[in-house]
Motif scaffolding. Structure first.
Motif, short mmCIF file in Angstrom:
data_model
loop_
_atom_site.label_atom_id
_atom_site.label_comp_id
_atom_site.label_asym_id
_atom_site.label_seq_id
_atom_site.Cartn_x
_atom_site.Cartn_y
_atom_site.Cartn_z
N SER A 56 1.02 -1.29 0.06
CA SER A 56 0.08 -0.01 0.09
C SER A 56 0.79 1.41 0.00
CB SER A 56 -0.96 -0.12 1.23
OG SER A 56 -1.65 1.34 1.41
N ASP A 57 1.79 1.37 0.86
CA ASP A 57 2.88 2.52 0.70
C ASP A 57 3.59 2.56 -0.56
OD1 ASP A 57 2.12 3.15 3.56
OD2 ASP A 57 3.64 2.02 4.56
N LYS A 58 4.11 1.58 -1.04
CA LYS A 58 4.77 1.45 -2.17
C LYS A 58 3.84 2.13 -3.41
CE LYS A 58 8.23 0.34 -5.03
NZ LYS A 58 8.60 1.47 -5.89
N ALA A 59 2.54 1.71 -3.38
CA ALA A 59 1.58 1.96 -4.39
C ALA A 59 1.20 3.73 -4.34
CB ALA A 59 0.22 1.39 -4.32
N GLU A 60 1.15 4.19 -3.07
CA GLU A 60 1.26 5.43 -2.72
C GLU A 60 2.30 6.28 -3.11
OE1 GLU A 60 0.14 8.48 0.92
OE2 GLU A 60 0.11 6.47 1.49
N PHE A 61 3.45 5.75 -3.01
CA PHE A 61 4.77 6.27 -3.27
C PHE A 61 4.60 6.56 -4.77
CE2 PHE A 61 8.95 6.05 -4.86
CZ PHE A 61 9.74 6.91 -4.40
N ASP A 62 4.45 5.43 -5.65
CA ASP A 62 4.38 5.56 -6.96
C ASP A 62 3.46 6.55 -7.46
OD1 ASP A 62 6.48 3.70 -7.11
OD2 ASP A 62 5.06 1.84 -7.40
N ARG A 63 2.15 6.46 -6.94
CA ARG A 63 1.35 7.40 -7.46
C ARG A 63 1.69 8.89 -7.08
NH1 ARG A 63 -2.25 10.41 -4.83
NH2 ARG A 63 -1.82 9.63 -2.71
N LEU A 64 2.28 9.23 -5.98
CA LEU A 64 2.71 10.48 -5.55
C LEU A 64 3.86 11.04 -6.37
CD1 LEU A 64 2.79 10.61 -1.86
CD2 LEU A 64 1.39 11.70 -3.04
N LYS A 65 4.87 9.97 -6.78
CA LYS A 65 5.82 10.28 -7.60
C LYS A 65 5.62 10.69 -9.12
CE LYS A 65 10.30 9.43 -8.86
NZ LYS A 65 10.56 10.36 -9.74
N ASP A 66 4.45 9.97 -9.65
CA ASP A 66 3.88 10.26 -10.81
C ASP A 66 3.22 11.49 -11.06
OD1 ASP A 66 4.70 7.81 -11.99
OD2 ASP A 66 2.78 6.54 -11.58
N GLU A 67 2.47 11.65 -9.85
CA GLU A 67 1.93 13.29 -9.69
C GLU A 67 2.96 14.27 -9.76
OE1 GLU A 67 -0.87 13.47 -6.46
OE2 GLU A 67 -1.95 11.53 -7.17
N LEU A 68 3.99 14.28 -8.97
CA LEU A 68 4.79 15.21 -8.87
C LEU A 68 5.73 15.20 -10.13
CD1 LEU A 68 6.49 17.27 -6.99
CD2 LEU A 68 8.00 15.20 -6.42
N ASP A 69 5.97 14.20 -10.67
CA ASP A 69 6.74 14.38 -12.12
C ASP A 69 5.68 15.16 -13.07
OD1 ASP A 69 8.70 12.95 -11.14
OD2 ASP A 69 8.28 10.83 -12.13
N LYS A 70 4.42 14.95 -13.20
CA LYS A 70 3.56 15.57 -14.12
C LYS A 70 3.41 16.93 -13.42
CE LYS A 70 -1.19 15.51 -15.79
NZ LYS A 70 -1.30 16.83 -15.97
N MET A 71 3.24 17.35 -12.47
CA MET A 71 3.25 18.72 -11.83
C MET A 71 4.51 19.35 -12.34
SD MET A 71 1.38 18.18 -7.98
CE MET A 71 1.78 19.83 -7.55
#
Length: 172
Positions: A56-71
């Motif tokens: 769960s934490d790893k999935a959240e990390f991946d999601r946040l990383k993708d969002e940050l990269d897009k931002m």
């Protein structure tokens, strides 16, 4: 008299390296790396990584990383046409997302460090046996922890040998 002195100095100079070899060789080891690279440790880490909380934490990390990269990409693309207020707001959003990402990364890292510490404690007696065996068989007179050495060529490292011996010890 000076010929005798020269002969003694030359003889001493030639014998000094031999005296150093008589003391045993010098080796370097990274115990943490040696332990964490064992098959036993890799199985434990894989088991921890398959835990639902870790996933769960790893999935959240991946999601946040993708969002940050897009931002970041959007900000770089649009910053030239943004007002100062929009740029300030975008930078605040980026900083907030970065903080969230670092928090989740810290949780993942802490979990892995805890498993690593457990492994270090659990395997410590076997590590001591393996080190003593290698010290005697390799003729090591001085063994240094890698973290306390500024430079050592790869030929001085016995880390891989320690890992191999630990793998053998835990398969027996």
């Amino acid at each position: 008299m000076s010929k005798v002195l020269k002969t003694v100095c030359i003889t001493a100079a030639l014998l000094l390296p031999t005296l150093g070899w008589a003391q045993g060789k010098i080796a370097v080891v990274n115990l943490e790396q040696a332990i964490l690279q064992t098959d036993h440790a890799q199985k434990r880490l894989t088991a921890e990584r398959s835990n639902d909380a870790y996933k769960s934490d790893k999935a959240e990390f991946d999601r946040l990383k993708d969002e940050l990269d897009k931002m970041v990409k959007d900000y770089q693309k649009d910053s030239a046409v943004m007002s100062q207020d929009q740029q300030l707001s975008a930078r605040r959003s980026l900083a907030s997302k970065q903080a969230d990402l670092e928090h989740v990364a810290g949780k993942l890292q802490q979990t892995e460090q805890e498993v690593g510490q457990q492994l270090l404690q659990e395997m410590s007696p076997k590590v001591q046996e393996v080190l003593q065996e290698l010290i005697s068989t390799e003729g090591i007179g001085l063994l240094l922890q890698r973290g306390s050495v500024i430079h050592a060529d790869a030929g001085y490292s016995i880390t891989a040998k320690v890992t191999d011996k630990l793998n053998q010890a835990f398969t027996e």
